[in-house]
Design a protein around this motif. Structure first.
Motif, PDB file in Angstrom:
ATOM      1  N   PRO A  41       0.808  -1.236   0.000  1.00 59.88           N
ATOM      2  CA  PRO A  41       0.000   0.000   0.000  1.00 59.88           C
ATOM      3  C   PRO A  41       0.837   1.280   0.000  1.00 59.88           C
ATOM      4  N   ALA A  42       1.947   1.283   0.759  1.00 60.00           N
ATOM      5  CA  ALA A  42       2.770   2.496   0.815  1.00 60.00           C
ATOM      6  C   ALA A  42       3.356   2.803  -0.560  1.00 60.00           C
TER       7      ALA A  42
ATOM      8  N   ASN B 137       2.189   1.754  -3.355  1.00 58.83           N
ATOM      9  CA  ASN B 137       1.094   2.082  -4.250  1.00 58.83           C
ATOM     10  C   ASN B 137       0.733   3.566  -4.135  1.00 58.83           C
ATOM     11  N   ALA B 138       0.711   4.054  -2.880  1.00 63.58           N
ATOM     12  CA  ALA B 138       0.426   5.474  -2.679  1.00 63.58           C
ATOM     13  C   ALA B 138       1.481   6.329  -3.365  1.00 63.58           C
ATOM     14  N   LEU B 139       2.761   5.907  -3.198  1.00 60.41           N
ATOM     15  CA  LEU B 139       3.848   6.639  -3.866  1.00 60.41           C
ATOM     16  C   LEU B 139       3.666   6.630  -5.377  1.00 60.41           C
ATOM     17  N   ARG B 140       3.235   5.484  -5.908  1.00 60.22           N
ATOM     18  CA  ARG B 140       3.001   5.392  -7.348  1.00 60.22           C
ATOM     19  C   ARG B 140       1.992   6.439  -7.804  1.00 60.22           C
ATOM     20  N   TRP B 141       0.913   6.528  -7.044  1.00 60.36           N
ATOM     21  CA  TRP B 141      -0.126   7.494  -7.424  1.00 60.36           C
ATOM     22  C   TRP B 141       0.414   8.919  -7.348  1.00 60.36           C
ATOM     23  N   ILE B 142       1.239   9.182  -6.312  1.00 59.25           N
ATOM     24  CA  ILE B 142       1.793  10.543  -6.175  1.00 59.25           C
ATOM     25  C   ILE B 142       2.658  10.872  -7.389  1.00 59.25           C
TER      26      ILE B 142
ATOM     27  N   CYS C  65       9.110   2.786  -8.164  1.00 61.11           N
ATOM     28  CA  CYS C  65       8.128   2.311  -7.180  1.00 61.11           C
ATOM     29  C   CYS C  65       7.371   1.093  -7.697  1.00 61.11           C
TER      30      CYS C  65
END
Lengths: 345, 467
Positions: free
Chosen positions: A226-227, A229-234, A276
């Motif tokens: 999840p962490a 994944n969040a970085l990916r979205w950012i 990422c």
């Protein structure tokens, strides 16, 4: 997974990102060269705009290659031997490109030859490096020792990797147009042409990027920590944001510097997004692979080597940044008529 | 065996051909970098426009040469991964770090400050321009340092042990690996040979202008710079060459035996020339002064060195097959290098005497001018055959089982290739290399020829002659 291995995983991508941002724009200019230079003088502006800096920019690729070799020898061995023909084509491109600058200046009779070399030599790496990145994302068949066992060259190239290649190419071309808009004398027809060209190229890049990213998120690496994944979205948002802001600066504000910088942020974020998505893999094994993924744990050099590399980088990287400040400051500002007439060329 | 389908053979041919080509231009750029920097120092002091014109000429020649060096150097950096994947896996823990360090410490330095030299004459202060000239040269010497550290480790893989699964070398001591017993001599020997090359090219360009009666001011000054650099560098070279030979005799017994064409265990003499009969394991040498090589290597006239036959019976050298070793080839390349050194020394002495005697007597000595004109061929040949001796001499290993290396840290060349690369791919790329490198060579020759015939011309086209 030692902390040094994780550190070097990201450092390798930082070096690749540095290369994509810095050599990206001068490769892009090489690709644009036959299309935007309408006169001898335009050609001179294009060459002079990257003349003092292209070589230093290219060293980022060599550094990234060296760092990959030092930190993750197995990943270096697998990718470079597995992608043998595409890598050799990149090399031949870089070879003829490197000499095209000096030989163009010193050999009027053969100028056409070196112009072609400049174009082809820019196009091959600009396209194929993105293709290589795409292949690595998607995965390749490997034997138990990590040797590529698929069909050479055309077995490697898939629709997705081609999409990645075109994304990289369009990003570089847009960066090139932005750089010329920033450096060419203003007002000049060439400057206006490049300022205008930035936006359509960036829209193409944006569309290709969204398509490639959708493939990655939905189909290639759908499940993630999840962490990460969040970085990916950012980072994905930063790519889109950087490109949109860049278009805004060049269209609305007429600020070529900020347009170039925000495009560079987008480029760098694209590589960060790749990092990422890959973590902790360096080379993904495809479904028909015998051997496992090559990861930062399986490919990592010993901690002593990684420690020495960290010391080397801590000394070297600040120096490199100082050199870059020196060269970009020395040749800052728009080119003038004197710039074009003096110098070794 | 059919050579065209032999991946080991084709990989070796490709590496050898590309490195030999690269090693034509690197010596020129490291050597001429020094001439350039010295010349710019002269200009910094004199502020004479004729000296500025000279710097400009050297910058142009240097840059065109440097460009090929860069272009062909990228090939080398990637060649370990493309055609030598198993080698990369075996040595990765040690070998990659110097390559990365080379890029960080040397390539950035060179390329950035070369940008200043090319385009910055009127943008930076004279002092900064001068410093840039020296930094470009320092950068090129640093790059030689890191790559030769890497190569010296292949010759003498100290500071590492074999991993527990026996598949790779693992570093145990960074400094022992980076500065092994062979590194210093290896570096000094190579770099001073490259500086000799630069000095001789400077003398050759001057001699050309003397013969043509053009640019007489430039010719006289540059001849002196070349002659001083030549005599100094080739004197220091002798010291390092001796050290390097002693290192080989200690660390690389099979290479030493090949250089001397020695199959039997005996006290090596000194044969200036000869022929090795590989079938019968004999050396034919009309002149063979007893004990001299023994003395040079150890300081005593009666030290026995093991021959190839004896070496091949003891571990780790029992991996080699004496009948397949290129003994005569290595004997010849080594001896040609030594003979070339004699020619280099002779030319250096003549040049230094006659470019200073009676205010530059060489300007009226056609025969010496002609010798100087062709003289770069001597260091050129010496450098190539010297490098071949170092590299082919360590066969059949790519990582040599040297005396001071830990047990098991060595790799046969045949085990070092890329299993995923086919002979067809190697043949395709070899063909492209051949075409591309030929075009580069012709392009380079055209450009350099044009630069030299234009000469060190000041702005406004004034010729470079005494005031």
């Amino acid at each position: 997974m030692s902390p040094l291995e994780v550190l070097w995983f990201f450092l390798v991508f930082v070096l690749i990102g540095g290369y994509f941002v810095l050599d990206g724009f001068d490769l892009g200019i090489g690709v644009l060269f036959p299309f935007i230079a309408k006169s001898e003088e335009d050609q001179a502006v294009l060459r002079r705009a990257i003349g003092p800096i292209w070589d230093g920019n290219e060293v980022w690729l060599i550094t990234a290659g060296g760092a990959l070799f030092a930190a993750f020898p197995d990943a270096y061995a697998t990718t470079f031997s597995g992608y043998y023909l595409p890598i050799m084509l990149v090399l031949f491109g870089l070879i003829v490109r490197a000499v095209s600058f000096e030989f163009h200046a010193g050999d009027p009779a053969w100028r056409k030859v070196w112009d072609v070399c400049f174009f082809v030599g820019s196009l091959l790496p600009a396209l194929l490096l993105g293709v290589a990145a795409g292949i690595t994302f998607e995965g390749i068949p490997m034997d138990a020792h990590g040797n590529y066992i698929g069909v050479p060259l055309f077995g490697l190239i898939t629709p997705f990797s081609l999409l990645c290649g075109l994304t990289g190419l369009s990003m570089m071309m847009a960066a090139g147009a932005n750089w010329i808009a920033l450096k060419a004398p203003k007002p000049s027809a060439l400057q206006a042409r490049c300022a205008k060209l930035g936006m359509p190229l960036q829209i193409v890049a944006l569309v290709l990027f969204v398509a490639a990213t959708a493939c990655v998120f939905l189909y290639i690496h759908p499940t993630m920590d999840p962490a990460l994944n969040a970085l990916r979205w950012i980072f994905a948002a930063l790519v889109v944001g950087g490109l949109v802001v860049s278009m805004f600066f060049s269209k609305v504000n007429d600020n070529d510097l900020f347009a170039f910088v925000s495009h560079s942020v987008a480029s760098f974020s694209m590589v960060a997004l790749g990092a990422c998505s890959m973590f902790p893999n360096l080379v993904v094994a495809s479904s028909d692979s015998v051997g496992p993924n090559i990861t930062l744990m399986s490919a990592g050099a010993s901690d002593l080597t990684l420690f020495c590399m960290t010391v080397i980088l801590c000394i070297g990287l600040p120096l490199v940044l100082v050199y870059h400040v020196i060269i970009y400051r020395t040749f800052r500002g728009r080119l003038t008529q004197e710039d074009l007439t003096e110098g070794a060329y | 065996m059919d050579l065209f389908s032999d991946v080991v053979f084709l990989s070796r041919v490709q590496f050898a051909a590309t490195i030999a080509y690269h090693f034509i231009f690197v010596p020129l750029s490291i050597g001429l970098g020094l001439i350039l920097a010295i010349n710019e120092t002269r200009y910094y002091r004199s502020r004479d426009p004729r000296d500025a014109a000279a710097t400009k000429l050297w910058v142009k020649i240097f840059t065109a040469t440097f460009a090929i060096g860069v272009a062909t150097g990228i090939t080398m950096e990637f060649a370990f991964g493309t055609a030598w994947a198993n080698y990369s896996r075996f040595v990765g823990d040690i070998f990659g770090a110097p390559l990365a360090a080379e890029a960080l410490f040397a390539f950035f330095l060179e390329s950035v400050f070369l940008g200043v030299l090319l385009f910055g004459r009127n943008k930076v202060s004279p002092k900064f321009y001068l410093v840039s000239a020296w930094l470009v040269w320092v950068g090129s010497c640093l790059s030689a340092l890191w790559i030769l550290i890497a190569n010296a480790w292949m010759q003498d893989p100290t500071g590492a042990v074999l991993s527990s699964d026996g598949t790779r070398a693992v570093i145990t001591d960074f400094f022992a690996a980076a500065f092994n017993p062979m590194t210093l001599a290896h570096y000094g020997h190579t770099v001073f040979a490259l500086l000799v090359m630069g000095s001789f090219v400077a003398m050759a360009v001057s001699a050309w202008y003397m013969i043509k009666g053009k640019n007489t001011y430039f010719a006289a000054k540059t001849m002196r710079i070349g002659a001083i650099c030549g005599i100094v560098t080739c004197s220091i070279l002798l010291l390092f060459a001796h050290m390097a030979a002693v290192d080989v005799s200690v660390e690389q017994p099979t290479k030493f035996a090949m250089m001397e064409g020695q199959y039997d265990t005996e006290v090596p003499g000194f044969a200036p020339f000869g022929w090795v009969d590989e079938e019968n394991g004999d050396l034919y040498a009309p002149i063979n002064i007893p004990g001299v090589t023994s003395f040079l290597a150890t300081g005593t006239f009666d030290t026995e060195f093991k021959g190839l036959d004896a070496l091949s019976k003891e571990a780790p050298y029992d991996e080699m097959n004496v009948s397949e070793l290129p003994v005569n080839f290595i004997f010849q390349t080594y001896h040609i290098m030594v003979i070339m050194y004699g020619a280099i020394m002779l030319v250096s002495i003549l040049a230094i005497i006659f470019s200073f005697r009676k205010g530059g007597e060489i300007q009226h000595m056609k025969w010496l001018q002609r010798i100087c004109l062709i003289s770069p061929i001597f260091p050129f040949i010496a450098i190539q055959v010297g490098w071949i001796t170092a590299e082919v001499g360590r066969q059949p290993w790519v990582v040599y089982p040297a005396t001071s290396a830990e047990e098991g840290v060595h790799l046969l060349t045949a085990d070092a290739i890329s299993p995923s690369v086919s002979s067809t791919e190697l043949l395709i790329t070899l063909a492209i290399f051949f075409v591309v490198y030929m075009v580069l060579l012709i392009g380079w020759a055209r450009v350099i020829g044009r630069f030299i015939s234009e000469g060190p011309v000041e702005e406004g086209g004034k010729e470079n002659v005494p005031a």
